[in-house]
Design an enzyme around this catalytic site. Structure first.
Site: not given
Ligand SMILES: *Cc1c(COP(=O)(O)O)cnc(C)c1O
Length: 403
Positions: A359, A306, A330
């Site tokens: 993440y 990202y 690599c």
């Molecule tokens: C990824 C996700 C979240 C969490 O997102 P954050 O940005 O880490 O708070 C919550 N609900 C759903 C359905 C998701 O896919």
């Protein structure tokens, strides 16, 4: 905390999570909704370490899962099945079946087709599936396109119109019980007004459904609350919560939120060791400085994927100069940071990559046959290992019998 000591004790690359910080974040969000029934369902895709999940479960958190593997992880860590939500655009028959057998709180549906699959499978099992429908409210969350999910062009959820029809169908079905309404428009949102706008739209739907005697109990506002990586404004939780409550306009519902990054992002750091410094001459006679470290994009892919920024600090002082912090993989895309200001470094020096709790490990891989890092928890001033560093045997265990 003395990171150099931790790096010595557990070696690097290493993830370190401060559980006390996680608890404080959890309490913050819980407090904002204290005037209402609320359920904080931690989105475990952000960080699914079992010890961390156990800690969350003990705080009283529920869990937002996006695969049956995550559902089982949460249960193994001590989650209550009635606090587990299962979302995701592509649930397989097997996953649906298991989720129904595990009797979780609700399955978030993301399409008409999926609703029919869930109905059929519930029928086969002789169960009534508690469901919620993920509405795509078509509001722009203004975040990175890869983590934007609430626009019609994204694959997630269904339109308001479609949702209405699905609720009517589910209400009549013997095997479906609509109990919730859901939206989640994106991640790392530092301005939460789009979420409040989405809440207003979805709250109107809730009102309509109730007028039709469809008894929706859970108003699920998703996750997405952003954190400070660099110089972002921290979102104001108070006005977020107040905005959601205002959007509900006095309707009584249990507010479900699904924070991931907010709970764990700034609880974590990634420790990596300097291997070499390297200066490349460039055509125009200037120099390009690289700091090569033992951590890489397989450990922390956010910068590569990202172009995300993570603050990187050395544990020593000195005259600072710009450099790229890169890993041994690599790929030219293998970097942890670009144009980072760091002092002269040498083999063995430790770098601290900040905001790595969300993440980070959960997106890590074995690319380049690299063992995944170890994970350590800090709590009440003590440290403990919560995931062993992988070994070469771990890497090959599913293949070696076939050669
Ligand atoms: C990824 C996700 C979240 C969490 O997102 P954050 O940005 O880490 O708070 C919550 N609900 C759903 C359905 C998701 O896919």
């Amino acid at each position: 905390m003395d990171y150099s000591l931790l790096a010595k004790k557990y070696n690097t690359p290493l993830y370190v999570y401060d559980f006390d910080y996680i608890q404080a974040q959890y309490n913050k969000i819980k407090k904002e909704f204290q005037a209402r029934k609320s359920l904080v369902c931690y989105a475990l895709k952000a960080n699914s370490n079992l010890s961390l999940l156990k800690f969350m479960a003990e705080l009283g958190a529920g869990f937002d899962c996006v695969s049956i593997g995550e559902v089982k992880r949460a249960l193994l860590a001590g989650a209550k099945n009635y606090k587990i939500i299962y979302s995701g655009v592509g649930k397989s028959d097997e996953e649906i079946k298991e989720a129904l057998n595990l009797d979780i709180l609700m399955i978030n549906l993301e399409s008409d087709e999926e609703m029919k699959r869930v109905e059929n499978i519930a029928k086969e099992l002789g169960k009534k599936a508690r469901i919620s429908i993920r509405v795509n409210p078509n509001v722009d969350p203004k975040t990175h396109p890869y983590i934007s999910t609430g626009l019609s062009k994204n694959k997630f959820g269904v339109s308001l119109n479609k949702a209405r029809l699905m609720y009517l169908y589910a209400h009549k079905s013997e095997f479906l019980e609509p109990v919730g309404v859901h939206f989640h428009i994106g991640s790392q949102l530092t301005d939460l007004t789009p979420v409040i706008e989405a809440a207003r739209i979805v709250s109107e739907l809730l009102r309509e459904l109730r007028a039709l005697d469809i008894d929706i109990k859970f108003f699920d506002i998703g996750g997405g609350v952003g954190i400070k990586y660099e110089n972002e404004e921290e979102p104001d939780l108070y006005s977020y919560a107040q905005g959601i409550l205002a959007a509900l306009g006095g309707q009584d519902a249990t507010i479900v939120c699904e924070p991931g990054r907010f709970l764990v992002g700034n609880a974590g750091v990634f420790l990596t060791k300097v291997l070499y410094e390297k200066i490349n001459d460039t055509k125009d006679g200037s120099h390009k400085r690289f700091v090569i470290v033992d951590g890489a994009m397989n450990d922390l892919i956010r910068p590569s994927l990202y172009e995300a920024f993570h603050e990187i600090k050395a544990l020593k002082d000195g005259q600072k100069e710009l450099c790229d912090v890169v890993g041994p993989i690599c790929e030219s895309g293998d970097f942890l940071g670009k144009d980072i200001s760091l002092p002269k470094l040498e083999n063995g020096d430790i770098l601290v990559v900040k905001s790595a709790g969300a993440y980070g490990f959960s997106m890590s891989s074995n690319y380049n046959s690299r063992n995944r890092a170890a994970e350590v928890a800090l709590q009440n001033g003590t440290d403990r290992l919560i995931r062993k560093r992988e070994s070469f045997d771990d890497l090959i265990k599913n293949e070696k019998e076939f050669i």
